[in-house]
Design a protein around this motif. Sequence first.
Motif, PDB file in Angstrom:
ATOM      1  N   ASP A   1      18.903 -61.168 -47.199  1.00  8.34           N
ATOM      2  CA  ASP A   1      19.358 -62.549 -47.281  1.00  8.34           C
ATOM      3  C   ASP A   1      20.535 -62.777 -46.337  1.00  8.34           C
ATOM      4  OD1 ASP A   1      21.574 -61.437 -48.544  1.00  8.34           O
ATOM      5  OD2 ASP A   1      21.157 -62.310 -50.486  1.00  8.34           O
ATOM      6  N   ARG A   2      20.931 -64.022 -46.219  1.00  7.59           N
ATOM      7  CA  ARG A   2      21.983 -64.402 -45.275  1.00  7.59           C
ATOM      8  C   ARG A   2      23.297 -63.683 -45.570  1.00  7.59           C
ATOM      9  NH1 ARG A   2      23.695 -70.235 -43.217  1.00  7.59           N
ATOM     10  NH2 ARG A   2      21.466 -70.503 -43.380  1.00  7.59           N
ATOM     11  N   ILE A   3      23.684 -63.599 -46.839  1.00  4.80           N
ATOM     12  CA  ILE A   3      24.946 -62.956 -47.212  1.00  4.80           C
ATOM     13  C   ILE A   3      24.934 -61.487 -46.830  1.00  4.80           C
ATOM     14  CG2 ILE A   3      26.467 -62.351 -49.144  1.00  4.80           C
ATOM     15  CD1 ILE A   3      26.484 -65.336 -48.369  1.00  4.80           C
ATOM     16  N   SER A   4      23.836 -60.795 -47.083  1.00  4.13           N
ATOM     17  CA  SER A   4      23.729 -59.381 -46.701  1.00  4.13           C
ATOM     18  C   SER A   4      23.820 -59.216 -45.194  1.00  4.13           C
ATOM     19  CB  SER A   4      22.411 -58.789 -47.193  1.00  4.13           C
ATOM     20  OG  SER A   4      22.360 -58.771 -48.591  1.00  4.13           O
ATOM     21  N   ALA A   5      23.160 -60.103 -44.469  1.00  7.33           N
ATOM     22  CA  ALA A   5      23.208 -60.026 -43.008  1.00  7.33           C
ATOM     23  C   ALA A   5      24.636 -60.216 -42.511  1.00  7.33           C
ATOM     24  CB  ALA A   5      22.281 -61.080 -42.397  1.00  7.33           C
ATOM     25  N   LEU A   6      25.331 -61.212 -43.052  1.00  8.85           N
ATOM     26  CA  LEU A   6      26.715 -61.447 -42.643  1.00  8.85           C
ATOM     27  C   LEU A   6      27.612 -60.266 -42.969  1.00  8.85           C
ATOM     28  CD1 LEU A   6      27.077 -65.189 -43.674  1.00  8.85           C
ATOM     29  CD2 LEU A   6      26.992 -64.258 -41.348  1.00  8.85           C
ATOM     30  N   ARG A   7      27.422 -59.676 -44.123  1.00  6.52           N
ATOM     31  CA  ARG A   7      28.226 -58.502 -44.498  1.00  6.52           C
ATOM     32  C   ARG A   7      27.980 -57.340 -43.542  1.00  6.52           C
ATOM     33  NH1 ARG A   7      27.208 -59.310 -50.823  1.00  6.52           N
ATOM     34  NH2 ARG A   7      28.936 -60.712 -51.215  1.00  6.52           N
ATOM     35  N   ASN A   8      26.719 -57.144 -43.167  1.00  7.86           N
ATOM     36  CA  ASN A   8      26.403 -56.055 -42.238  1.00  7.86           C
ATOM     37  C   ASN A   8      27.000 -56.306 -40.855  1.00  7.86           C
ATOM     38  OD1 ASN A   8      24.953 -54.377 -44.002  1.00  7.86           O
ATOM     39  ND2 ASN A   8      23.108 -55.584 -43.735  1.00  7.86           N
ATOM     40  N   VAL A   9      26.983 -57.541 -40.405  1.00 10.85           N
ATOM     41  CA  VAL A   9      27.599 -57.865 -39.117  1.00 10.85           C
ATOM     42  C   VAL A   9      29.105 -57.678 -39.202  1.00 10.85           C
ATOM     43  CG1 VAL A   9      28.075 -59.748 -37.483  1.00 10.85           C
ATOM     44  CG2 VAL A   9      25.758 -59.392 -38.347  1.00 10.85           C
ATOM     45  N   GLU A  10      29.714 -58.124 -40.290  1.00 13.23           N
ATOM     46  CA  GLU A  10      31.158 -57.939 -40.464  1.00 13.23           C
ATOM     47  C   GLU A  10      31.528 -56.461 -40.463  1.00 13.23           C
ATOM     48  OE1 GLU A  10      32.086 -60.011 -44.079  1.00 13.23           O
ATOM     49  OE2 GLU A  10      32.347 -61.915 -43.043  1.00 13.23           O
ATOM     50  N   GLU A  11      30.727 -55.634 -41.106  1.00 13.55           N
ATOM     51  CA  GLU A  11      30.984 -54.195 -41.133  1.00 13.55           C
ATOM     52  C   GLU A  11      30.907 -53.610 -39.722  1.00 13.55           C
ATOM     53  OE1 GLU A  11      28.768 -50.239 -42.759  1.00 13.55           O
ATOM     54  OE2 GLU A  11      28.871 -51.947 -44.130  1.00 13.55           O
ATOM     55  N   ALA A  12      29.931 -54.033 -38.954  1.00 16.05           N
ATOM     56  CA  ALA A  12      29.802 -53.565 -37.570  1.00 16.05           C
ATOM     57  C   ALA A  12      31.028 -53.969 -36.751  1.00 16.05           C
ATOM     58  CB  ALA A  12      28.524 -54.111 -36.947  1.00 16.05           C
ATOM     59  N   LEU A  13      31.496 -55.208 -36.950  1.00 17.71           N
ATOM     60  CA  LEU A  13      32.678 -55.662 -36.226  1.00 17.71           C
ATOM     61  C   LEU A  13      33.937 -54.904 -36.652  1.00 17.71           C
ATOM     62  CD1 LEU A  13      32.033 -59.514 -36.183  1.00 17.71           C
ATOM     63  CD2 LEU A  13      31.822 -57.899 -34.276  1.00 17.71           C
ATOM     64  N   ARG A  14      34.079 -54.618 -37.947  1.00 22.68           N
ATOM     65  CA  ARG A  14      35.225 -53.838 -38.422  1.00 22.68           C
ATOM     66  C   ARG A  14      35.241 -52.459 -37.780  1.00 22.68           C
ATOM     67  NH1 ARG A  14      34.331 -56.300 -43.300  1.00 22.68           N
ATOM     68  NH2 ARG A  14      33.040 -54.612 -44.080  1.00 22.68           N
ATOM     69  N   ASP A  15      34.068 -51.825 -37.717  1.00 24.08           N
ATOM     70  CA  ASP A  15      33.991 -50.498 -37.092  1.00 24.08           C
ATOM     71  C   ASP A  15      34.373 -50.564 -35.617  1.00 24.08           C
ATOM     72  OD1 ASP A  15      33.236 -49.411 -39.502  1.00 24.08           O
ATOM     73  OD2 ASP A  15      31.118 -49.170 -38.964  1.00 24.08           O
ATOM     74  N   PHE A  16      33.957 -51.627 -34.936  1.00 27.22           N
ATOM     75  CA  PHE A  16      34.323 -51.808 -33.531  1.00 27.22           C
ATOM     76  C   PHE A  16      35.829 -51.993 -33.396  1.00 27.22           C
ATOM     77  CE2 PHE A  16      35.074 -54.718 -29.926  1.00 27.22           C
ATOM     78  CZ  PHE A  16      34.668 -53.884 -28.892  1.00 27.22           C
ATOM     79  N   GLU A  17      36.394 -52.867 -34.228  1.00 27.62           N
ATOM     80  CA  GLU A  17      37.831 -53.151 -34.156  1.00 27.62           C
ATOM     81  C   GLU A  17      38.681 -51.932 -34.466  1.00 27.62           C
ATOM     82  OE1 GLU A  17      38.023 -56.353 -36.942  1.00 27.62           O
ATOM     83  OE2 GLU A  17      37.541 -57.883 -35.434  1.00 27.62           O
ATOM     84  N   SER A  18      38.194 -51.074 -35.343  1.00 30.18           N
ATOM     85  CA  SER A  18      38.966 -49.882 -35.708  1.00 30.18           C
ATOM     86  C   SER A  18      38.761 -48.719 -34.745  1.00 30.18           C
ATOM     87  CB  SER A  18      38.599 -49.435 -37.134  1.00 30.18           C
ATOM     88  OG  SER A  18      37.276 -48.930 -37.153  1.00 30.18           O
TER      89      SER A  18
END
Length: 94
Positions: A2-19
């Motif tokens: 669902d949309r919420i799961s997709a957004l969470r997965n994208v946010e996690e990918a961005l957090r890993d990039f930022e860190s």
Amino acid sequence: MDRISALRNVEEALRDFESGDSDLAATEQRVVTVLRTYATDFEGEDGVAPYQATGEGRAHGLVVVAESEAAARERVHDLLDEEQGTLSFDVDRL
């Protein structure tokens, strides 16, 4: 997915990039994977569904959401800013 799961997965990918835990190429691949999974699992309201264009040229591989095959073909032409009949491609429902 669902949309919420997709957004969470994208946010996690961005957090890993930022860190610094992930490089840009790996982050892009994760985000693309999330979007493709979301698109293929997409269950839209009002009878819309994902369609993928296959053929030669710029249309190949594009995925759009539309009400019908004809609407999907029109949407691909619109996205590519091409006149109807100038591109040769098929669309298939995912």
